[in-house]
Design an enzyme around this catalytic site. Structure first.
Site, mmCIF file in Angstrom:
data_model
loop_
_atom_site.group_PDB
_atom_site.id
_atom_site.type_symbol
_atom_site.label_atom_id
_atom_site.label_comp_id
_atom_site.label_asym_id
_atom_site.label_seq_id
_atom_site.Cartn_x
_atom_site.Cartn_y
_atom_site.Cartn_z
ATOM 1 N N LEU A 259 0.831 -1.194 0.000
ATOM 2 C CA LEU A 259 0.000 0.000 0.000
ATOM 3 C C LEU A 259 0.869 1.248 0.000
ATOM 4 O O LEU A 259 1.847 1.350 0.767
ATOM 5 C CB LEU A 259 -0.918 0.010 1.223
ATOM 6 C CG LEU A 259 -1.823 -1.222 1.379
ATOM 7 C CD1 LEU A 259 -2.650 -1.107 2.658
ATOM 8 C CD2 LEU A 259 -2.722 -1.377 0.168
ATOM 9 N N CYS A 260 0.496 2.182 -0.849
ATOM 10 C CA CYS A 260 1.208 3.451 -0.944
ATOM 11 C C CYS A 260 0.604 4.442 0.039
ATOM 12 O O CYS A 260 -0.440 5.055 -0.231
ATOM 13 C CB CYS A 260 1.137 3.994 -2.370
ATOM 14 S SG CYS A 260 1.960 5.597 -2.577
ATOM 15 N N LEU A 261 1.244 4.582 1.194
ATOM 16 C CA LEU A 261 0.795 5.515 2.226
ATOM 17 C C LEU A 261 1.993 6.327 2.691
ATOM 18 O O LEU A 261 3.152 5.920 2.503
ATOM 19 C CB LEU A 261 0.186 4.751 3.411
ATOM 20 C CG LEU A 261 -0.956 3.779 3.094
ATOM 21 C CD1 LEU A 261 -1.322 2.981 4.337
ATOM 22 C CD2 LEU A 261 -2.160 4.531 2.567
#
Length: 275
Positions: free
Chosen positions: A86-88
């Site tokens: 996940l791109c966070l």
């Protein structure tokens, strides 16, 4: 391999999150690798994820806390692609924005907050509220069966073919069983109590519905004829009715016939008296 600083930091954080777990969050490192953490997010009330059991991993770099972990959620949720990084701002997609003061609890609180929002990023998906609620209902089944590929308590061995941190759907729940044996046991009991179909995670249709007492006598018995069924229906319908109510039409016709007969007799007598 973790550096001594990373090992010391993660050991301290495990003690802290065990003593004071954040709301709706539990987590622990794998016994075989302190850099591989497993978490469970419980869907908060008044959200489409309410009551769901969402399992995922945090894979920390050897130089943590000076670099962020890779974050994945394995349980299908309708919010994230299963087992996808996940791109966070708190994940390894953005190492320059990571603050070394942030802890595991900070990271997981941030993930839970992002999950209950609608912002899109790499690894997130769109779904309706109804779809997300259905995923929540099936989450415990999915975790303990690997999506229905194996029954609970099977002896399937876990083989990771996608690299560290990835869980292959269809492992029969083996990895979940290794990391969360107590939860897996609870899930198995829950599935038995709820009569969950292990193939699809939905409740089994009940086939033992009983007839109501007032129509039990109308059921066809093995080998009975249509005539006997009709007769039984009449008997059941007549139960509790009085003799008067069952024969009221006969009484009425009989009374009418008697009245006509008496009237005719009286008329004939009067006629003969005048002659």
């Amino acid at each position: 391999m973790a550096t001594p600083a990373a090992t010391k930091r993660l050991t301290k954080e495990y003690a802290s999150i065990s003593r004071h777990p954040p709301p709706y969050i539990i987590a622990h490192p794998s016994e075989s690798n302190i850099l591989e953490w497993h978490y469970i997010l419980t869907g908060p009330p008044e959200t489409p994820y309410e009551g769901g059991q969402y399992w995922g991993t945090l894979i920390f770099p050897p130089d943590y806390p000076f670099a962020p972990p890779a974050i994945r959620m394995h349980t299908p949720s309708g919010r994230f692609q299963p087992s996808t990084r996940l791109c966070l701002s708190i994940s390894d997609f953005h190492p320059k924005s990571f603050n070394p003061a942030w802890e595991v609890s900070t990271i997981l609180n941030g993930l839970l907050s992002f999950m209950t929002g609608e912002e899109m990023t790499t690894g997130s998906v769109r779904a309706s509220e109804q779809e997300r609620r259905l995923f929540a209902k099936r989450s415990r089944w999915w975790n303990s069966t690997g999506g229905g590929s194996k029954s609970p308590s099977s002896n399937t061995q876990y083989h990771n073919s996608k690299g560290i941190g990835a869980i292959k759907a269809g492992d029969g729940g083996a990895k979940f069983r290794v990391e969360w044996p107590e939860l897996d046991e609870e899930n198995e009991k829950w599935m038995k109590e709820k009569r969950i179909n292990l193939a699809n995670g939905m409740p089994l249709a009940r086939s033992d519905a009983r007839c109501a007492p007032d129509v039990a006598g109308l059921r066809r018995r093995p080998g009975s004829s249509a005539t006997s069924v009709v007769h039984e229906g009449r008997v059941a319908r007549d139960v509790g009715q009085s003799w008067l109510s069952r024969n009221k039409w006969r009484i009425l016709l009989g009374t009418l016939f008697t009245y006509i007969l008496v009237a005719r007799m009286l008329g004939d007598g009067a006629a003969s008296g005048t002659t």
